[in-house]
Write a protein that holds these residues in place. Structure first.
Motif, PDB file in Angstrom:
ATOM      1  N   GLU A 221       0.831  -1.207   0.000  1.00  8.69           N
ATOM      2  CA  GLU A 221       0.000   0.000   0.000  1.00  8.69           C
ATOM      3  C   GLU A 221       0.868   1.261   0.000  1.00  8.69           C
ATOM      4  OE1 GLU A 221      -4.067   1.206   2.249  1.00  8.69           O
ATOM      5  OE2 GLU A 221      -2.442   0.564   3.554  1.00  8.69           O
ATOM      6  N   LYS A 222       1.923   1.213   0.752  1.00 10.88           N
ATOM      7  CA  LYS A 222       2.796   2.390   0.890  1.00 10.88           C
ATOM      8  C   LYS A 222       3.601   2.669  -0.371  1.00 10.88           C
ATOM      9  CE  LYS A 222       6.485   4.282   3.811  1.00 10.88           C
ATOM     10  NZ  LYS A 222       7.351   4.018   4.991  1.00 10.88           N
ATOM     11  N   HIS A 223       4.137   1.629  -0.990  1.00 16.10           N
ATOM     12  CA  HIS A 223       5.095   1.833  -2.076  1.00 16.10           C
ATOM     13  C   HIS A 223       4.559   1.512  -3.469  1.00 16.10           C
ATOM     14  CE1 HIS A 223       8.341   2.690   0.689  1.00 16.10           C
ATOM     15  NE2 HIS A 223       8.047   1.594   1.389  1.00 16.10           N
ATOM     16  N   PHE A 224       3.766   0.477  -3.603  1.00 20.16           N
ATOM     17  CA  PHE A 224       3.411   0.020  -4.945  1.00 20.16           C
ATOM     18  C   PHE A 224       2.114   0.598  -5.483  1.00 20.16           C
ATOM     19  CE2 PHE A 224       6.267  -3.470  -3.539  1.00 20.16           C
ATOM     20  CZ  PHE A 224       7.199  -3.384  -4.565  1.00 20.16           C
ATOM     21  N   ILE A 225       1.199   0.980  -4.608  1.00 15.92           N
ATOM     22  CA  ILE A 225      -0.068   1.549  -5.087  1.00 15.92           C
ATOM     23  C   ILE A 225       0.055   3.067  -5.154  1.00 15.92           C
ATOM     24  CG2 ILE A 225      -2.533   1.821  -4.633  1.00 15.92           C
ATOM     25  CD1 ILE A 225      -2.451  -0.879  -3.196  1.00 15.92           C
ATOM     26  N   ASN A 226      -0.086   3.596  -6.344  1.00 20.22           N
ATOM     27  CA  ASN A 226      -0.077   5.046  -6.531  1.00 20.22           C
ATOM     28  C   ASN A 226      -1.511   5.534  -6.359  1.00 20.22           C
ATOM     29  OD1 ASN A 226      -0.059   7.674  -7.488  1.00 20.22           O
ATOM     30  ND2 ASN A 226       1.449   7.267  -9.080  1.00 20.22           N
ATOM     31  N   THR A 227      -1.820   6.042  -5.170  1.00 20.72           N
ATOM     32  CA  THR A 227      -3.216   6.401  -4.880  1.00 20.72           C
ATOM     33  C   THR A 227      -3.668   7.635  -5.667  1.00 20.72           C
ATOM     34  OG1 THR A 227      -2.407   7.529  -2.902  1.00 20.72           O
ATOM     35  CG2 THR A 227      -3.346   5.336  -2.596  1.00 20.72           C
ATOM     36  N   GLU A 228      -2.715   8.394  -6.214  1.00 14.90           N
ATOM     37  CA  GLU A 228      -3.094   9.547  -7.051  1.00 14.90           C
ATOM     38  C   GLU A 228      -3.646   9.076  -8.392  1.00 14.90           C
ATOM     39  OE1 GLU A 228      -0.013  12.494  -7.460  1.00 14.90           O
ATOM     40  OE2 GLU A 228       0.441  12.415  -5.318  1.00 14.90           O
ATOM     41  N   THR A 229      -2.969   8.103  -9.001  1.00 16.72           N
ATOM     42  CA  THR A 229      -3.391   7.627 -10.333  1.00 16.72           C
ATOM     43  C   THR A 229      -4.236   6.360 -10.259  1.00 16.72           C
ATOM     44  OG1 THR A 229      -1.461   6.193 -10.642  1.00 16.72           O
ATOM     45  CG2 THR A 229      -1.232   8.513 -11.304  1.00 16.72           C
ATOM     46  N   GLY A 230      -4.103   5.592  -9.173  1.00 18.10           N
ATOM     47  CA  GLY A 230      -4.779   4.300  -9.063  1.00 18.10           C
ATOM     48  C   GLY A 230      -4.010   3.157  -9.688  1.00 18.10           C
ATOM     49  N   HIS A 231      -2.929   3.481 -10.412  1.00 20.45           N
ATOM     50  CA  HIS A 231      -2.117   2.435 -11.041  1.00 20.45           C
ATOM     51  C   HIS A 231      -1.030   1.954 -10.085  1.00 20.45           C
ATOM     52  CE1 HIS A 231      -4.013   2.914 -14.916  1.00 20.45           C
ATOM     53  NE2 HIS A 231      -3.766   4.210 -14.916  1.00 20.45           N
ATOM     54  N   LEU A 232      -0.397   0.857 -10.459  1.00 19.34           N
ATOM     55  CA  LEU A 232       0.694   0.301  -9.663  1.00 19.34           C
ATOM     56  C   LEU A 232       2.037   0.859 -10.101  1.00 19.34           C
ATOM     57  CD1 LEU A 232      -0.405  -3.444  -9.733  1.00 19.34           C
ATOM     58  CD2 LEU A 232      -0.382  -2.002  -7.705  1.00 19.34           C
TER      59      LEU A 232
END
Length: 396
Positions: A221-232
């Motif tokens: 959650e911290k590193h791989f999920i880009n919560t701004e774009t929703g992509h990995l």
């Protein structure tokens, strides 16, 4: 339940049988034991092809999981055959790892410990334990888990390092395949470690393992999920400095449902809540990669502003689950319609109606990608799992 959903469930149950039937009939290696290492796009068996750990671990998982639905003893026997092959020939009893590949004559070929492969072995072995209660399967799965924790886990920065030599020393080439960046921490490996650990936890309720799953999900959650774009985000060095890469629509939609499933198995309520949100956001942004025919494109290279205009089999399989999962979470029928359209695309372009199994994929012009029907990376796992997940999720 709608007529359309009932029909989908019926068709997927039939397709599950078809997939398992293809591998039962075509992949058994009577000459060298186990399963043939490669069947090319023209259905030619490459008798002396090397045999990959990932292929065999995925066959083990697919038949172990499939048997729980089909209840066919023949499927259980193939799961047992896969278990015996993995445990007797791919599992490294000397150093406690897993050979990446072996020759057809069962001698080791590539002896590196690729953590991705160890994860799939844990995934398959723990699933086989469900149907067999064979303590040896559970014991090897636990041993591999402990090896990953001992050698791959980064005690300083968290997360897991990609690969090691046979005797667990650092290795120069960390890549899973030629297309990957040579980086120490990857989304793909973390996704499949947590998948494997969660499956192991279902049969081995160890508190330390549970904590490792929770930490892994927090790290992802911290590193791989880009919560701004929703992509990995896909690639990092050991200090979590990103090496920007493509948008992988297949991994986005696979992670959307699979990470939520792992969170639910972890029983951590905060993670469950968070990953429900991630699942919907990731499904929503994956819609960017949908074509008008219902197929999901492979990748988008943002740097070049260029679509990798291929539609691979495994991406369609993950789309079925990921978008159905989003429908379950939201009740939004737009997601369900994507599932129906994607399944139509699969039936029209990806299923091999003549020979069975799924083609590797198609190009933009609908010509076939002429790659393996079975091989190092072409396994019965993504498509059988899509059938199994939706069979379980679509309620009668």
């Amino acid at each position: 339940m709608s007529v359309q959903l009932k029909q989908l469930k019926t068709e997927l149950a039939t397709e599950l049988e078809n997939i398992l039937s293809y591998w039962s009939k075509n992949a058994i290696d009577s000459q060298n034991d186990g399963f043939v290492g490669q069947i090319d796009h023209s259905e030619n068996r490459i008798e002396n092809a090397e045999k990959g750990a990932v292929l065999n671990a995925r066959i083990l998982w697919s038949f172990s999981s499939g048997y729980q639905v089909t209840k066919k003893e023949a499927h259980k026997k193939i799961a047992q055959r896969a278990f015996e092959y993995v445990s007797n020939h791919l599992y490294d009893t000397e150093f406690g790892g897993l050979f990446w590949s072996i020759h057809a004559d069962k001698t080791p070929k590539d002896t590196k410990n690729q953590i991705y492969a160890l994860a799939f072995a844990i995934y398959g072995l723990s699933e086989y334990y469900v149907i067999s209660k064979d303590e040896k399967a559970l014991e090897i799965a636990i041993n591999l888990y402990k090896k990953i924790q001992k050698h791959s886990y980064d005690r300083v920065n968290r997360g897991y390092l990609e690969a090691f030599t046979r005797d667990w020393q650092p290795i120069e080439d960390l890549r899973l395949s030629d297309k990957d960046a040579n980086e120490k921490k990857t989304m793909n490996t973390h996704l499949h470690i947590v998948e494997a650990y969660a499956n192991l936890f279902k049969v081995w309720k160890d508190k330390t393992l549970q904590n490792d799953i929770i930490e892994l999900l927090q790290t992802i959650e911290k590193h791989f999920i880009n919560t701004e774009t929703g992509h990995l985000r896909l690639f990092f060095d050991e200090n979590w400095i990103e090496k920007p890469d493509v948008i992988s629509y297949g991994h986005d939609i696979e992670a959307a449902w699979l990470l939520l499933q792992c969170a639910e198995i972890s029983e951590d309520q905060t993670l469950i809540t968070n990953y429900k949100k991630h699942a919907v956001q990731m499904a929503e942004v994956t819609k960017e990669g949908l074509d008008s025919d219902g197929g999901l494109w492979y990748e988008f290279d943002a740097e070049k502003n260029e679509l990798v205009a291929e539609k691979h089999w495994w991406i369609q399989a993950e789309a079925l689950i990921g978008f159905y999962n989003a429908y379950q979470l939201t009740g939004d029928e737009n997601y369900l319609n994507i599932v129906f359209k994607n399944w139509d695309f699969i039936k029209n372009h990806i299923l091999d109606a003549e020979n069975g199994e799924w083609f590797w994929g198609i190009y933009r012009d609908y010509s076939l990608i002429e790659k393996d029907k079975a091989g190092f990376w072409k396994c019965p796992y993504h498509n059988s799992r899509a059938c199994l997940e939706l069979i379980h999720r679509i309620k009668n």
